[in-house]
Design a protein around this motif. Structure first.
Motif, mmCIF file in Angstrom:
data_model
loop_
_atom_site.group_PDB
_atom_site.id
_atom_site.type_symbol
_atom_site.label_atom_id
_atom_site.label_comp_id
_atom_site.label_asym_id
_atom_site.label_seq_id
_atom_site.Cartn_x
_atom_site.Cartn_y
_atom_site.Cartn_z
ATOM 1 N N PHE A 153 0.801 -1.234 0.000
ATOM 2 C CA PHE A 153 0.000 0.000 0.000
ATOM 3 C C PHE A 153 0.832 1.281 0.000
ATOM 4 O O PHE A 153 0.315 2.351 -0.315
ATOM 5 C CB PHE A 153 -0.997 0.002 1.170
ATOM 6 N N LEU A 154 2.129 1.209 0.330
ATOM 7 C CA LEU A 154 3.019 2.365 0.221
ATOM 8 C C LEU A 154 4.183 1.979 -0.680
ATOM 9 O O LEU A 154 5.113 1.295 -0.241
ATOM 10 C CB LEU A 154 3.545 2.776 1.601
ATOM 11 N N VAL A 155 4.121 2.391 -1.941
ATOM 12 C CA VAL A 155 5.087 1.915 -2.943
ATOM 13 C C VAL A 155 5.923 3.099 -3.414
ATOM 14 O O VAL A 155 5.413 4.015 -4.071
ATOM 15 C CB VAL A 155 4.372 1.258 -4.131
ATOM 16 N N ASP A 156 7.229 3.086 -3.059
ATOM 17 C CA ASP A 156 8.081 4.208 -3.455
ATOM 18 C C ASP A 156 8.615 4.018 -4.868
ATOM 19 O O ASP A 156 8.383 2.981 -5.504
ATOM 20 C CB ASP A 156 9.221 4.402 -2.449
ATOM 21 N N GLU A 157 9.355 5.027 -5.352
ATOM 22 C CA GLU A 157 9.797 5.020 -6.750
ATOM 23 C C GLU A 157 10.874 3.976 -7.015
ATOM 24 O O GLU A 157 11.089 3.596 -8.186
ATOM 25 C CB GLU A 157 10.301 6.416 -7.150
ATOM 26 N N ILE A 158 11.553 3.483 -5.974
ATOM 27 C CA ILE A 158 12.571 2.439 -6.160
ATOM 28 C C ILE A 158 11.905 1.067 -6.205
ATOM 29 O O ILE A 158 12.175 0.243 -7.077
ATOM 30 C CB ILE A 158 13.620 2.498 -5.030
ATOM 31 N N THR A 159 11.010 0.839 -5.273
ATOM 32 C CA THR A 159 10.355 -0.464 -5.176
ATOM 33 C C THR A 159 9.498 -0.759 -6.401
ATOM 34 O O THR A 159 9.429 -1.897 -6.866
ATOM 35 C CB THR A 159 9.484 -0.515 -3.909
ATOM 36 N N SER A 503 10.420 -10.000 -16.226
ATOM 37 C CA SER A 503 11.063 -10.078 -17.539
ATOM 38 C C SER A 503 10.828 -8.831 -18.379
ATOM 39 O O SER A 503 11.442 -8.671 -19.428
ATOM 40 C CB SER A 503 10.540 -11.306 -18.301
ATOM 41 N N HIS A 504 9.945 -7.947 -17.919
ATOM 42 C CA HIS A 504 9.707 -6.702 -18.643
ATOM 43 C C HIS A 504 10.724 -5.646 -18.256
ATOM 44 O O HIS A 504 11.482 -5.787 -17.274
ATOM 45 C CB HIS A 504 8.300 -6.176 -18.313
ATOM 46 N N GLY A 505 10.729 -4.557 -19.008
ATOM 47 C CA GLY A 505 11.524 -3.398 -18.648
ATOM 48 C C GLY A 505 10.934 -2.703 -17.444
ATOM 49 O O GLY A 505 9.811 -2.971 -17.027
ATOM 50 N N LYS A 506 11.669 -1.737 -16.897
ATOM 51 C CA LYS A 506 11.234 -1.127 -15.645
ATOM 52 C C LYS A 506 9.929 -0.338 -15.810
ATOM 53 O O LYS A 506 9.141 -0.235 -14.866
ATOM 54 C CB LYS A 506 12.331 -0.235 -15.077
ATOM 55 N N GLY A 507 9.687 0.220 -17.015
ATOM 56 C CA GLY A 507 8.440 0.942 -17.214
ATOM 57 C C GLY A 507 7.232 0.045 -17.079
ATOM 58 O O GLY A 507 6.254 0.383 -16.408
ATOM 59 N N VAL A 508 7.276 -1.115 -17.715
ATOM 60 C CA VAL A 508 6.156 -2.056 -17.636
ATOM 61 C C VAL A 508 6.098 -2.690 -16.252
ATOM 62 O O VAL A 508 5.010 -2.956 -15.733
ATOM 63 C CB VAL A 508 6.279 -3.123 -18.731
ATOM 64 N N ARG A 509 7.264 -2.933 -15.629
ATOM 65 C CA ARG A 509 7.254 -3.477 -14.270
ATOM 66 C C ARG A 509 6.519 -2.542 -13.319
ATOM 67 O O ARG A 509 5.752 -2.978 -12.453
ATOM 68 C CB ARG A 509 8.690 -3.701 -13.771
ATOM 69 N N ALA A 510 6.738 -1.239 -13.493
ATOM 70 C CA ALA A 510 6.057 -0.276 -12.626
ATOM 71 C C ALA A 510 4.549 -0.310 -12.844
ATOM 72 O O ALA A 510 3.755 -0.279 -11.894
ATOM 73 C CB ALA A 510 6.594 1.132 -12.902
ATOM 74 N N ILE A 511 4.119 -0.391 -14.097
ATOM 75 C CA ILE A 511 2.682 -0.420 -14.403
ATOM 76 C C ILE A 511 2.048 -1.676 -13.821
ATOM 77 O O ILE A 511 0.964 -1.633 -13.227
ATOM 78 C CB ILE A 511 2.467 -0.321 -15.926
ATOM 79 N N LEU A 512 2.728 -2.817 -13.949
ATOM 80 C CA LEU A 512 2.169 -4.069 -13.448
ATOM 81 C C LEU A 512 2.177 -4.115 -11.916
ATOM 82 O O LEU A 512 1.279 -4.711 -11.306
ATOM 83 C CB LEU A 512 2.939 -5.253 -14.033
ATOM 84 N N TYR A 513 3.185 -3.492 -11.297
ATOM 85 C CA TYR A 513 3.182 -3.397 -9.825
ATOM 86 C C TYR A 513 1.962 -2.598 -9.380
ATOM 87 O O TYR A 513 1.234 -2.985 -8.454
ATOM 88 C CB TYR A 513 4.466 -2.704 -9.362
ATOM 89 N N ALA A 514 1.711 -1.460 -10.067
ATOM 90 C CA ALA A 514 0.558 -0.635 -9.730
ATOM 91 C C ALA A 514 -0.740 -1.417 -9.914
ATOM 92 O O ALA A 514 -1.660 -1.340 -9.088
ATOM 93 C CB ALA A 514 0.547 0.628 -10.583
ATOM 94 N N ALA A 515 -0.831 -2.176 -11.005
ATOM 95 C CA ALA A 515 -2.041 -2.974 -11.245
ATOM 96 C C ALA A 515 -2.226 -4.017 -10.145
ATOM 97 O O ALA A 515 -3.360 -4.292 -9.730
ATOM 98 C CB ALA A 515 -1.959 -3.655 -12.609
ATOM 99 N N HIS A 531 -7.346 -4.955 4.906
ATOM 100 C CA HIS A 531 -6.432 -4.157 4.088
ATOM 101 C C HIS A 531 -6.358 -2.779 4.735
ATOM 102 O O HIS A 531 -7.342 -2.298 5.302
ATOM 103 C CB HIS A 531 -6.955 -4.038 2.653
ATOM 104 N N PRO A 532 -5.200 -2.104 4.675
ATOM 105 C CA PRO A 532 -5.143 -0.748 5.241
ATOM 106 C C PRO A 532 -6.210 0.179 4.662
ATOM 107 O O PRO A 532 -6.687 1.082 5.349
ATOM 108 C CB PRO A 532 -3.730 -0.275 4.879
ATOM 109 N N GLY A 533 -6.580 0.012 3.396
ATOM 110 C CA GLY A 533 -7.685 0.787 2.842
ATOM 111 C C GLY A 533 -7.309 1.779 1.769
ATOM 112 O O GLY A 533 -8.185 2.370 1.143
ATOM 113 N N PHE A 534 -6.033 2.013 1.533
ATOM 114 C CA PHE A 534 -5.626 2.955 0.484
ATOM 115 C C PHE A 534 -4.290 2.497 -0.098
ATOM 116 O O PHE A 534 -3.600 1.633 0.468
ATOM 117 C CB PHE A 534 -5.514 4.386 1.024
ATOM 118 N N VAL A 535 -3.936 3.102 -1.230
ATOM 119 C CA VAL A 535 -2.675 2.783 -1.907
ATOM 120 C C VAL A 535 -2.016 4.100 -2.312
ATOM 121 O O VAL A 535 -2.681 5.003 -2.841
ATOM 122 C CB VAL A 535 -2.922 1.911 -3.160
ATOM 123 N N VAL A 536 -0.720 4.213 -2.056
ATOM 124 C CA VAL A 536 0.075 5.360 -2.503
ATOM 125 C C VAL A 536 1.140 4.829 -3.460
ATOM 126 O O VAL A 536 1.913 3.935 -3.106
ATOM 127 C CB VAL A 536 0.727 6.100 -1.328
#
Length: 611
Positions: A153-159, A503-515, A531-536
């Motif tokens: 629920f708290l996802v930084d730009e590195i993770t 196996s994807h590039g970092k751009g697609v990895r970020a989109i799939l993590y968000a999904a 669930h905590p109830g929100f996502v950042v």
């Protein structure tokens, strides 16, 4: 569940830095170095991070960070922590109403301590019960903490761009507990009842029950598949069916086009027929009048002939003498008072009038002759229109309409066939997954009680439901392929269309993590799971470049679809997106949107998080 309502930095002599959040889609966009990522680190810090992991010079005058939360019952909670470190102050009120009567809790409980910490306050406030999670293969357990939940629920730009599992995160420890955390979120059941040294009989009975459940799930699928031969190629049959549907649709289109053309021509022919018939009616009426006029001319000529003949005979009369005086009676006479009639002028006038009428009658004959020709022409037009109208009606009723009915019937049959084949394909895939899981359970049951313990997986039904939610998110984001999502329990990550996220590039990895994390939030809200109830999310779109060659699965419209999906979140969900990219103006109005202009900020723009 709970949601963010406000984040605030305070310090003596400094204007408060405030960011408010709505109970829906929230976007904070703008240039780099404007404090966007710093906001997420502030929330993470108040939620029990050991130290403030990001330090910026703009935050120098500030001393405390405050986070305001609201839960489903409408209750408020404010957490306060000094930026220099230390414990956390808790207030059960909004930020604007906090006073000096708050309680102090530990940022983290250590060892066997029973003191209150941030987890003791946050989880009950969010409606999450105390839970025990297995932390190793031997069955030892540990307490569920807010720090264990952070990756979902708290996802930084590195993770968000990392190749590691979105469940496990970037840490190198606590792996088993975080895996069990996902199971707890999916099922609502923790590992409190786990016995470290489980007996073989108990393990076998549990595996047998799961295998029985899988057999129950497989039974209706096998029954449906029995109508299809095992060697049948669904893909090939679907392609042939699609080709047949396309061909029939083309026939229907051609039929519809011809029918439309004939209907237009039919309207024109009917107009021509009505025009010819109305003109024939007028011609017939005119012919009647011409006959009456001709009869009148004949009557007038007969009258003039009579007058002419009378004048002729009058001139031929013999001279008569008066019987009284024996004088001629051709003028004024005392015994016969009358004016003598001059026959010659009457005769001449009658002949002149007759000549004039004969001329009119000749003209009338020419007019009648022309009228008869027009009647013939209009009759011919009417016959042609009637003949063409009959041809059109025959073509419509005897050829096009039966063909259309037959084509529609065939199309419905082929569409039904297409649905059956697609269902069979999905059933076969589902059966394959269930049989693989059954085999895994059988192997697990066979090895129960040995030195190498095998623990139950996440469960097929909850995982499938989670994957369905992630698939729904990807569809909303215009994922161009089928978007079939499967959870890999070995990597503890998702595979999309058969390709692992790593196996994807970092751009697609970020989109799939968000999904993944948004799909998990939707699953928990829909199924009333903890669930905590929100996502950042920090920078889910920043690393995705539209101008570069696309990776498989990514559609150029994914950014716009992402913002549109965020603007129409289901009720009760809160997602906060921090990104360098901004939503289109037509979608920004549906979001709680903040723009940080940085050094290029205009007079009405906000420079950054910190004033």
């Amino acid at each position: 569940m709970m949601q963010l309502r406000q984040l605030r930095l305070t310090g003596r002599g400094a204007a408060d830095a405030i960011m408010t959040f709505a109970a829906a889609g929230n976007v904070v966009a703008g240039d780099s170095d404007t404090g966007k990522s710093y906001m997420l680190r502030c929330i993470d810090y108040v939620f029990g991070a050991e130290v403030m992991t990001k330090v910026i010079k703009e935050a120098g005058p500030y001393e405390r960070v405050l986070v305001e939360l609201e839960n489903d019952q409408g209750e408020f909670l404010t957490l306060v922590r000094a930026l220099a470190g230390g414990d956390i102050e808790v207030h059960h009120a909004p930020i604007e109403k906090i006073s000096d009567d708050g309680i102090v809790i530990k940022w983290m409980r250590k060892g066997t301590s029973k003191l209150l910490d941030v987890t003791s306050v946050l989880l009950p406030f969010a409606g999450i019960q105390e839970a025990q999670l297995r932390k190793n293969k031997q069955g030892k357990k540990q307490r569920l903490t807010i720090r264990t939940l952070v990756p979902v629920f708290l996802v930084d730009e590195i993770t968000i761009i990392a190749e590691r599992s979105p469940v496990i995160g970037t840490v190198g420890f606590d792996t088993t507990a975080r895996k069990r955390m996902l199971s707890y979120l999916l099922t609502g059941k923790d590992d409190e009842a786990v016995i470290a040294d489980e007996k073989k009989e108990i393990a076998s009975a549990r595996s047998a029950a799961k295998i029985s459940l899988l057999d129950d799930l497989l039974a209706p699928i096998d029954a449906r598949l029995s109508r299809f031969s095992d060697g049948q190629d669904e893909e090939g049959s679907i392609e042939l069916t699609d080709a047949a549907i396309e061909q029939i649709s083309a026939v229907i289109d051609e039929n519809s086009t011809e029918r439309a053309q004939l209907m237009n021509e039919r309207r024109e022919v009917v107009d021509n027929l009505h025009r010819a018939e109305s003109q024939l009616v007028a011609i017939n009426e005119l012919s009647v009048r011409y006959r009456l006029l001709d009869d009148r001319y004949g009557s007038d000529l007969d009258r003039l002939d009579f007058i002419s003949e009378g004048a002729h005979y009058f001139g031929s009369l013999q001279e008569v003498r008066c019987p009284l005086c024996d004088q001629a009676m051709d003028g004024p006479h005392q015994h016969w008072q009358s004016d003598s009639v001059a026959a010659q002028p009457v005769y001449s006038s009658a002949r002149a009038e007759a000549a004039k009428i004969i001329g009119h009658r000749a003209d009338l004959g020419e007019a009648v002759k022309d009228l008869q020709q027009r009647r013939s022409d209009r009759s011919e037009d009417r016959e042609k229109a009637q003949a063409r109208l009959e041809q059109i009606e025959t073509r419509l009723t005897e050829h096009l309409l039966p063909t259309l009915r037959e084509s529609k019937s065939r199309l419905e049959t082929m569409i039904q066939r297409r649905l059956e084949l697609e269902g069979a394909k999905l059933d076969r895939e589902k059966a394959k997954e269930l049989r693989a899981l059954r085999l895994e359970l059988e192997n697990s049951a066979a090895s129960a009680g040995t030195s190498s313990k095998k623990w139950a997986g996440l469960g097929a039904a909850p995982l499938r439901a989670l994957c369905d939610e992630i698939e729904a998110v990807l569809r909303e984001w215009s994922w161009k392929d089928t978007g079939r999502v499967v959870f890999d329990e070995k990597a503890y990550d998702i595979e999309v269309d058969g390709q692992p996220r790593q196996s994807h590039g970092k751009g697609v990895r970020a989109i799939l993590y968000a999904a993944f994390v948004i799909g998990l939030l939707r699953y928990c809200r829909k199924n009333h799971k903890p669930h905590p109830g929100f996502v950042v999310l920090d920078s889910p779109l920043t690393t995705y470049k539209k101008g570069q060659p696309k990776e498989p699965g990514i559609d150029p419209g994914i950014e716009t679809a992402f913002w549109a999906s965020l603007a129409s979140l289901p009720p009760g969900l809160q997602v906060v997106v921090v990104d360098n990219k901004e939503p289109p103006p037509e979608l920004a109005s549906g979001l709680k949107y903040e723009w940080f202009g940085g050094q290029e900020a205009g007079p009405d723009d906000r420079v950054g998080f910190i004033p």
